[in-house]
Design an enzyme around this catalytic site. Structure first.
Site, short mmCIF file in Angstrom:
data_model
loop_
_atom_site.label_atom_id
_atom_site.label_comp_id
_atom_site.label_asym_id
_atom_site.label_seq_id
_atom_site.Cartn_x
_atom_site.Cartn_y
_atom_site.Cartn_z
N GLU A 1 -3.25 -16.86 10.87
CA GLU A 1 -3.59 -16.37 12.20
C GLU A 1 -5.10 -16.50 12.48
O GLU A 1 -5.89 -16.38 11.52
CB GLU A 1 -3.11 -14.92 12.39
CG GLU A 1 -3.62 -13.93 11.40
CD GLU A 1 -2.98 -12.54 11.58
OE1 GLU A 1 -1.78 -12.41 11.34
OE2 GLU A 1 -3.69 -11.62 11.97
N HIS B 1 -0.75 -9.72 16.25
CA HIS B 1 -1.24 -8.69 15.31
C HIS B 1 -1.59 -7.38 16.04
O HIS B 1 -2.75 -6.95 16.05
CB HIS B 1 -2.45 -9.22 14.51
CG HIS B 1 -2.65 -8.52 13.20
ND1 HIS B 1 -3.12 -9.14 12.07
CD2 HIS B 1 -2.47 -7.21 12.85
CE1 HIS B 1 -3.22 -8.26 11.08
NE2 HIS B 1 -2.83 -7.09 11.53
N PHE C 1 8.42 0.72 0.38
CA PHE C 1 8.79 2.00 1.00
C PHE C 1 7.62 2.98 0.89
O PHE C 1 7.77 4.13 0.47
CB PHE C 1 10.05 2.55 0.32
CG PHE C 1 10.91 3.39 1.22
CD1 PHE C 1 11.24 2.98 2.51
CD2 PHE C 1 11.42 4.60 0.78
CE1 PHE C 1 12.04 3.76 3.34
CE2 PHE C 1 12.22 5.39 1.59
CZ PHE C 1 12.52 4.97 2.88
N GLY C 2 6.44 2.52 1.32
CA GLY C 2 5.27 3.39 1.36
C GLY C 2 5.20 4.08 2.72
O GLY C 2 6.22 4.26 3.40
N ARG C 3 3.97 4.42 3.11
CA ARG C 3 3.80 5.18 4.36
C ARG C 3 4.46 4.50 5.55
O ARG C 3 5.21 5.11 6.31
CB ARG C 3 2.30 5.32 4.67
CG ARG C 3 1.64 6.51 4.06
CD ARG C 3 0.18 6.56 4.50
NE ARG C 3 -0.55 5.46 3.92
CZ ARG C 3 -1.39 5.58 2.88
NH1 ARG C 3 -1.62 6.75 2.36
NH2 ARG C 3 -1.99 4.52 2.40
N ILE C 4 4.15 3.20 5.74
CA ILE C 4 4.65 2.52 6.94
C ILE C 4 6.16 2.26 6.82
O ILE C 4 6.92 2.48 7.77
CB ILE C 4 3.85 1.23 7.23
CG1 ILE C 4 2.38 1.61 7.52
CG2 ILE C 4 4.45 0.47 8.41
CD1 ILE C 4 1.43 0.44 7.71
N GLY D 1 -0.06 -4.34 15.50
CA GLY D 1 0.44 -3.14 14.82
C GLY D 1 -0.34 -1.87 15.12
O GLY D 1 0.23 -0.85 15.51
N ALA E 1 3.44 -6.62 8.16
CA ALA E 1 2.53 -6.34 7.04
C ALA E 1 1.41 -7.38 6.99
O ALA E 1 0.34 -7.15 7.59
CB ALA E 1 3.32 -6.31 5.74
N ARG E 2 1.63 -8.50 6.33
CA ARG E 2 0.67 -9.59 6.30
C ARG E 2 1.44 -10.91 6.34
O ARG E 2 2.52 -11.02 5.74
CB ARG E 2 -0.18 -9.55 5.04
CG ARG E 2 -1.34 -8.55 5.10
CD ARG E 2 -2.41 -8.96 6.14
NE ARG E 2 -3.52 -8.04 6.15
CZ ARG E 2 -3.66 -6.98 6.96
NH1 ARG E 2 -2.71 -6.72 7.86
NH2 ARG E 2 -4.71 -6.21 6.90
C1 DGY Z 1 -4.82 -3.24 9.02
O1 DGY Z 1 -5.37 -2.15 9.27
O2 DGY Z 1 -4.83 -3.73 7.92
C2 DGY Z 1 -4.12 -3.90 10.12
O3 DGY Z 1 -3.53 -5.08 9.80
C3 DGY Z 1 -4.98 -4.03 11.32
O4 DGY Z 1 -4.23 -3.25 12.17
#
Ligand code: DGY
Length: 323
Positions: free
Chosen positions: A271, A289, A156-159, A291, A241-242
């Site tokens: 990926e 990817h 529950f951080g920024r994103i 985001g 996220a990852r």
């Molecule tokens: C990041 O900034 O870490 C992203 O995965 C690339 O958008």
């Protein structure tokens, strides 16, 4: 005074490349093909600031190259799991990243995956494009309602909070979250969010599980076979996220065995190589990817990386120092 020498591993938006030219004696990777390990090592021997991104594996071996001249790594991106941060620290290399500027766009992509997979939008579009749409009918492509459902956010951080913002105020969703840290009361109350004690609880309770934590040793394969089994068969998992936070083999099994209803993925374990099943399963929506992939955000990421590098050479505090 001579400008610091910079090497940039991938093409950046032209506005950023112009600013780089003004401030650095810069070498670009015109081909935009990811560097090999040897090219990464060569770069570190031929610049003062190295500017990699998520596709560059900046390992201990790379950082330890003999004759290294770069003492500053200004990463283009918020995530830095591709850089061996312990090694950088030991070797006295400063590393910065680009947080904050990609929060909104990444949260938008999380919501778009959530909506697409729940409402079967990918399937619908494939049907239409292949000329297989026979017209409206009451039982056509029935998906899952999003409004009012429970969204469990892991990290529950920024994103994570930006996802909660959209989900709570756009879709009236109930926000559950898990985070190893205690968050300020005003953050929790803003989203009327409920902290659950364990990730297992998030899996059991949620209609949608959104992965929003950083990739670390602790979060590797955090979503695994056992945790997928705890999810409702009607629930979906979303990952912006990852890739390696989800055990992809376990995810494929959970999807095949109908332990969960579907997945929305923007990131993958290896990926850009994606398991073939993920490309054929109807209940998976995958993005390459994307985001942070808006022109505004990518320019802001480049500017942030440049600001950090400039601060380093001006002897100022870095706006976004990792180590
Ligand atoms: C990041 O900034 O870490 C992203 O995965 C690339 O958008």
């Amino acid at each position: 005074m001579a400008k610091p020498r910079a090497i940039v591993t991938r093409r950046w938006p032209s506005a950023n490349e112009e600013r780089l030219k003004q401030n650095f004696d810069v070498v670009f990777n015109e081909s935009d093909v990811p560097f090999t390990g040897d090219q990464l090592k060569d770069s570190l021997k031929n610049c003062d600031v190295f500017m990699p991104t998520v596709t560059d594996k900046v390992t201990r071996d790379v950082l330890s190259v003999e004759g290294r001249t770069a003492n500053m790594i200004a990463n283009f991106g918020v995530g830095f799991n591709h850089i061996d941060i312990d090694a950088a620290k030991e070797l006295g290399i400063t590393v910065s990243n680009t947080p904050s500027v990609l929060t909104d766009c990444t949260a938008d992509i999380a919501m778009s995956l959530l909506l697409m997979v729940a409402r079967r939008v990918g399937e619908g579009e494939r049907e239409l494009r292949s000329d297989n749409w026979t017209g409206w009918r009451p039982t056509h492509l029935l998906g899952t309602k999003v409004t009012g459902k429970k969204l469990g956010i892991i990290g529950f951080g920024r994103i994570g909070q930006a996802v909660a913002q959209r989900a709570k105020f756009g879709f009236n969703m109930d926000i559950l979250y898990w985070d190893p840290y205690d968050l300020p009361e005003e953050v929790v109350s803003k989203y009327n969010a409920t902290k659950l004690d364990t990730i297992e609880d998030i899996c059991k309770e949620s209609d949608f599980v959104s992965v929003n934590c950083p990739a670390t040793k602790e979060t590797f394969h955090l979503m695994n076979e056992e945790r997928f089994k705890l999810m409702k068969p009607t629930a979906f998992v979303i990952n912006t996220a990852r890739g390696d936070i989800i055990d992809e083999k376990a995810l494929l099994k959970a999807l095949a065995d109908k332990e969960i209803a579907g997945a929305g993925l923007d990131v993958f374990e290896t990926e850009p190589n994606i398991p073939s099943e993920l490309k054929t399963l109807e209940n998976v929506v995958s993005y390459p990817h994307l985001g942070s992939a808006t022109i505004e955000t990518r320019i802001a990421m480049g500017d942030t990386a440049i600001d950090n590098a400039l601060a380093f050479f001006e002897g100022k505090d870095l706006p976004n120092k990792v180590v």
